[in-house]
Design a protein around this motif. Structure first.
Motif, short mmCIF file in Angstrom:
data_model
loop_
_atom_site.label_atom_id
_atom_site.label_comp_id
_atom_site.label_asym_id
_atom_site.label_seq_id
_atom_site.Cartn_x
_atom_site.Cartn_y
_atom_site.Cartn_z
N ARG A 143 9.00 -12.72 -15.06
CA ARG A 143 8.23 -11.70 -15.77
C ARG A 143 6.78 -12.13 -15.90
N LEU A 144 5.89 -11.16 -15.73
CA LEU A 144 4.46 -11.43 -15.82
C LEU A 144 3.78 -10.24 -16.47
N VAL A 145 2.89 -10.52 -17.43
CA VAL A 145 2.15 -9.47 -18.11
C VAL A 145 0.67 -9.63 -17.76
N LEU A 146 0.07 -8.53 -17.27
CA LEU A 146 -1.35 -8.53 -16.93
C LEU A 146 -2.18 -8.12 -18.13
N LEU A 147 -3.20 -8.90 -18.43
CA LEU A 147 -4.18 -8.56 -19.44
C LEU A 147 -5.41 -8.10 -18.68
N LEU A 148 -5.63 -6.79 -18.67
CA LEU A 148 -6.69 -6.18 -17.86
C LEU A 148 -7.97 -5.96 -18.67
N PRO A 149 -9.11 -5.86 -17.97
CA PRO A 149 -10.33 -5.45 -18.66
C PRO A 149 -10.22 -3.97 -19.04
N GLU A 150 -11.01 -3.55 -20.02
CA GLU A 150 -10.95 -2.16 -20.49
C GLU A 150 -11.25 -1.17 -19.39
N ASP A 151 -12.12 -1.52 -18.47
CA ASP A 151 -12.56 -0.59 -17.43
C ASP A 151 -11.91 -0.88 -16.07
N ALA A 152 -10.67 -1.33 -16.09
CA ALA A 152 -9.98 -1.72 -14.85
C ALA A 152 -9.88 -0.55 -13.88
N ASP A 153 -10.26 -0.79 -12.64
CA ASP A 153 -10.21 0.18 -11.57
C ASP A 153 -8.78 0.26 -11.01
N GLU A 154 -8.32 1.47 -10.71
CA GLU A 154 -6.95 1.65 -10.21
C GLU A 154 -6.68 0.88 -8.93
N ARG A 155 -7.67 0.78 -8.05
CA ARG A 155 -7.47 0.04 -6.80
C ARG A 155 -7.25 -1.44 -7.07
N VAL A 156 -7.96 -1.96 -8.05
CA VAL A 156 -7.80 -3.37 -8.41
C VAL A 156 -6.42 -3.59 -9.03
N ILE A 157 -5.99 -2.67 -9.89
CA ILE A 157 -4.66 -2.78 -10.50
C ILE A 157 -3.60 -2.73 -9.41
N ASP A 158 -3.74 -1.80 -8.46
CA ASP A 158 -2.80 -1.73 -7.33
C ASP A 158 -2.75 -3.05 -6.58
N ALA A 159 -3.93 -3.64 -6.34
CA ALA A 159 -3.99 -4.90 -5.60
C ALA A 159 -3.30 -6.02 -6.38
N TRP A 160 -3.50 -6.08 -7.71
CA TRP A 160 -2.83 -7.10 -8.52
C TRP A 160 -1.32 -6.91 -8.45
N PHE A 161 -0.86 -5.65 -8.60
CA PHE A 161 0.58 -5.39 -8.55
C PHE A 161 1.16 -5.80 -7.21
N ALA A 162 0.49 -5.45 -6.12
CA ALA A 162 1.00 -5.80 -4.79
C ALA A 162 1.07 -7.31 -4.62
N ARG A 163 0.01 -8.01 -5.00
CA ARG A 163 -0.03 -9.47 -4.84
C ARG A 163 1.09 -10.14 -5.63
N LEU A 164 1.26 -9.72 -6.87
CA LEU A 164 2.25 -10.36 -7.75
C LEU A 164 3.68 -9.96 -7.41
N ALA A 165 3.88 -8.70 -7.05
CA ALA A 165 5.22 -8.26 -6.66
C ALA A 165 5.66 -8.96 -5.38
N ASN A 166 4.74 -9.18 -4.45
CA ASN A 166 5.07 -9.90 -3.22
C ASN A 166 5.48 -11.34 -3.50
N ALA A 167 5.05 -11.89 -4.64
CA ALA A 167 5.44 -13.25 -5.02
C ALA A 167 6.71 -13.24 -5.85
N GLY A 168 7.33 -12.06 -6.01
CA GLY A 168 8.60 -11.97 -6.72
C GLY A 168 8.50 -11.72 -8.21
N HIS A 169 7.31 -11.41 -8.71
CA HIS A 169 7.14 -11.17 -10.15
C HIS A 169 7.50 -9.73 -10.52
N GLN A 170 8.02 -9.58 -11.73
CA GLN A 170 8.18 -8.27 -12.35
C GLN A 170 6.96 -8.13 -13.25
N VAL A 171 6.13 -7.11 -13.00
CA VAL A 171 4.80 -7.04 -13.63
C VAL A 171 4.72 -5.88 -14.61
#
Length: 155
Positions: free
Chosen positions: A78-106
């Motif tokens: 399990r992994l919890v992301l602490l994002l900046p207030e103005d997080a861009d959707e493309r960046v969030i997508d990239a974080w999810f893809a990177r972490l999910a590929n490493a086997g994390h539940q995000v």
């Protein structure tokens, strides 16, 4: 007419920036309960080094701002992301893809750091950056690397 109103409502919801509509979220209360569990989740602060060093959730890891620069350990969990207030959707997508590929539940922390503090969560000013919670930073002894200098110094 009803179809146009329905389309307008759908477009408004899609453009609302509601994080929970696209990615799994966790409330501050749920996260506090998880942190008290035997196997707590990793909290990855991706707000940037300055924000991280100004104060973060106790035990959070500084992930930087670019998901391409973060090397997930590959152990999953399990992994919890602490994002900046103005997080861009493309960046969030990239974080999810990177972490999910490493086997994390995000999950994303609802309300970010402000929501955490408002719910009574504690923060800390980290002593070190780029270290995994529970790990001990180390130095390569002088003389074992080029120029007789430590290869990495934690400040």
């Amino acid at each position: 007419m009803r179809v146009l109103i329905l389309i307008g409502v759908i477009l408004a919801l899609l453009g609302s920036g509601d994080v929970s509509a696209r990615w799994p979220t966790i409330s501050a209360q749920q996260l506090r309960a998880w942190l008290d569990a035997i196997d707590p989740p990793l909290i990855l602060d991706v707000r940037g080094r300055a924000d991280y060093r100004a104060g973060t959730i106790a035990g959070a890891l500084d992930g930087g701002v670019d998901p391409r620069g973060y090397l997930a350990d590959g152990n999953g969990g399990r992994l919890v992301l602490l994002l900046p207030e103005d997080a861009d959707e493309r960046v969030i997508d990239a974080w999810f893809a990177r972490l999910a590929n490493a086997g994390h539940q995000v999950w994303i922390l609802e309300g970010g750091l402000a929501g955490w503090i408002e719910a009574g969560g504690t923060t800390e000013v980290p002593e070190f950056s780029y270290t995994r919670p529970g790990s001990v930073p180390f130095l390569i002894p002088k003389g074992l690397c080029e120029a007789g200098e430590p290869s990495q110094v934690f400040d």
